[in-house]
Design an enzyme around this catalytic site. Structure first.
Site, PDB file in Angstrom:
ATOM      1  N   THR A   6       1.041  -1.290   0.199  1.00 20.99           N
ATOM      2  CA  THR A   6       0.215   0.039  -0.137  1.00 20.99           C
ATOM      3  C   THR A   6       0.840   1.209  -0.111  1.00 20.99           C
ATOM      4  OG1 THR A   6      -0.084   0.084   2.286  1.00 20.99           O
ATOM      5  CG2 THR A   6      -1.831  -1.099   1.245  1.00 20.99           C
ATOM      6  N   ASP A   7       0.110   2.396  -0.334  1.00 21.71           N
ATOM      7  CA  ASP A   7       0.710   3.622  -0.026  1.00 21.71           C
ATOM      8  C   ASP A   7       0.537   4.199   1.248  1.00 21.71           C
ATOM      9  OD1 ASP A   7      -1.712   4.708  -0.338  1.00 21.71           O
ATOM     10  OD2 ASP A   7      -1.627   5.554  -2.241  1.00 21.71           O
ATOM     11  N   PHE A   8       0.869   5.413   1.307  1.00 21.66           N
ATOM     12  CA  PHE A   8       0.791   6.167   2.732  1.00 21.66           C
ATOM     13  C   PHE A   8      -0.739   6.176   3.086  1.00 21.66           C
ATOM     14  CE2 PHE A   8       0.653   9.509  -0.310  1.00 21.66           C
ATOM     15  CZ  PHE A   8      -0.591  10.435   0.130  1.00 21.66           C
ATOM     16  N   THR A   9      -1.794   6.141   2.336  1.00 17.49           N
ATOM     17  CA  THR A   9      -3.054   6.113   2.446  1.00 17.49           C
ATOM     18  C   THR A   9      -3.617   4.795   2.971  1.00 17.49           C
ATOM     19  OG1 THR A   9      -3.883   5.898   0.142  1.00 17.49           O
ATOM     20  CG2 THR A   9      -3.281   8.424   0.980  1.00 17.49           C
TER      21      THR A   9
END
Length: 174
Positions: free
Chosen positions: A41-44
């Site tokens: 995943t990304d930071f979100t």
């Protein structure tokens, strides 16, 4: 004191030893379950777009293994006929429709399309509970010595057989 023999460890487990790892063929399509981890995943907390490329690469690899064409076996068989061979993604058209999140379990569905001389078209989808999240039209080329080469006949026959079992057709990438 007799010396004990070290156990022999297979370098690549056969699909029948760990069947759940390689997914399965259903109706001419390969289906590979993938759990989403934090690292995907990304930071979100949403799956990073490039992670889907890795999932699809795994889907293509496991599809090949399921039809009897594991990469290691192919490399060994083709070493004399086509030294330095490999499969390369020639083109990919990808549509991101909906996000996936950490802890989701996705299915990466790989469906063979047209199998031509040196290339094969595939339709790949990442789905969650039957809903399409990402769809990609992929063309993969067989190369050796830096040039396109004909796909080995046994592999072409295996892919064409699966295509006959799939109900949809795959449009080639544009």
């Amino acid at each position: 004191m007799a010396r004990e023999r070290e156990p022999r460890i297979s370098r690549t487990p056969a699909p029948e030893q760990w069947p759940q790892l390689g997914g399965e063929i259903r109706g001419g399509r390969h289906v590979l379950p993938v759990r989403i981890y934090y690292e995907d995943t990304d930071f979100t907390g949403i799956v990073y777009h490039a992670s889907f490329l890795r999932f699809m690469e795994r889907g293509r690899t496991e599809y090949m293994r399921r039809i009897g064409a594991g990469h290691r076996d192919l490399f060994e068989q083709a070493a004399s006929e086509a030294p330095g061979f490999g499969f390369v993604v020639r083109s990919m058209r990808i549509d991101y429709r909906k996000p996936a999140h950490m802890d989701d379990v996705l299915e990466i569905v790989t469906e063979p399309g047209d199998v031509k001389g040196a290339s094969v078209s595939l339709l790949q989808r990442a789905t969650r509970e039957g809903e399409i999240l990402v769809e990609a039209h992929v063309r993969v080329a067989f190369v050796a010595g830096g040039r396109a080469r004909p796909i080995p006949k046994p592999l072409r026959i295996a892919m064409q057989a699966d295509r006959g079992r799939a109900s949809d057709t795959v449009d080639p990438p544009r």
